[in-house]
Design a protein around this motif. Structure first.
Motif, PDB file in Angstrom:
ATOM      1  N   CYS A   1      -3.829   2.971  -0.576  1.00 56.98           N
ATOM      2  CA  CYS A   1      -4.258   2.361  -1.833  1.00 56.98           C
ATOM      3  C   CYS A   1      -3.147   1.463  -2.383  1.00 56.98           C
ATOM      4  O   CYS A   1      -2.003   1.536  -1.943  1.00 56.98           O
ATOM      5  N   ARG A   2      -3.514   0.623  -3.348  1.00 57.61           N
ATOM      6  CA  ARG A   2      -2.523  -0.251  -3.969  1.00 57.61           C
ATOM      7  C   ARG A   2      -1.381   0.588  -4.544  1.00 57.61           C
ATOM      8  O   ARG A   2      -1.611   1.576  -5.235  1.00 57.61           O
TER       9      ARG A   2
ATOM     10  N   LEU B   1       0.820  -1.206   0.000  1.00 57.20           N
ATOM     11  CA  LEU B   1       0.000   0.000   0.000  1.00 57.20           C
ATOM     12  C   LEU B   1       0.856   1.259   0.000  1.00 57.20           C
ATOM     13  O   LEU B   1       1.960   1.270   0.548  1.00 57.20           O
TER      14      LEU B   1
END
Length: 203
Positions: A156-157, A151
């Protein structure tokens, strides 16, 4: 361009024209065609030689084993655990950075990830057992069981560009040559270690 009588001088002049106009690969394709025609008309002695294509030395900027070990140590000491495991996972499996960012927490639990490559072929990438145990402990401490493995600061990715940029920043921070601190260098580190330990280069 090639016109009139076919002589060695005319052929060399035409080769010069090709080299000024096209990329080396295209020039060589044209030369192959000319040579086939010369064979057909029984003038093999006039054959043209191919132009040399400068090959990029992919191993020129590969991180050394010593620098790799040092990078891991510093990342661990500074509790840069996301990048500690990014570095370890690439060097342990040889995955591309575009494949790395697609790893999920569930893949750690399974011990592998199936990657779909060109032609819809599936390649199974196994996580070495020792690294799998460390990753499980890390995820457990963070209270994560599902979702993206790596992350960014926003939760978020992580993106491919994010991995590349941050690795450069960390490499500079630790006094390492920034030319060797990038994802594909770690992929080459995996390949070199694999070959040096007796692995087949084709595999």
């Amino acid at each position: 361009q090639l016109s009139g009588e076919i002589t060695k001088q005319n052929l060399l002049a035409f080769k010069g024209y090709l080299m000024e106009t096209y990329k080396p690969k295209t020039v060589n394709l044209r030369i192959q065609a000319i040579n086939k025609y010369l064979e057909f008309i029984k003038k093999d002695k006039l054959r043209l030689s191919a132009v040399k294509i400068q090959q990029k030395k992919y191993t020129e900027y590969v991180i050394s084993q010593g620098d790799y070990e040092y990078l891991k140590q510093r990342l661990l000491e500074d509790e840069q655990l996301t990048f500690y495991y990014i570095v370890r996972l690439i060097a342990a499996t040889g995955v591309r950075v575009s494949e790395l960012v697609e790893f999920n927490c569930e893949d750690v639990a399974h011990g592998y990830r199936n990657i779909i490559s060109k032609g819809n072929k599936i390649r199974r990438v196994y996580i070495p057992s020792g690294l799998q145990i460390r990753l499980k402990d890390w995820l457990s401490n963070e209270g994560r069981k599902k979702g993206p493995l790596f992350l960014n600061h926003s939760g978020c990715r992580m993106s491919v560009s994010g991995v590349r940029k941050q690795l450069k920043v960390l490499g500079c921070r630790y006094g390492l040559d920034p030319r060797v601190v990038y994802p594909h260098s770690l992929r080459h580190r995996f390949a070199k270690n694999f070959i040096e330990s007796g692995g087949e280069i084709s595999f």
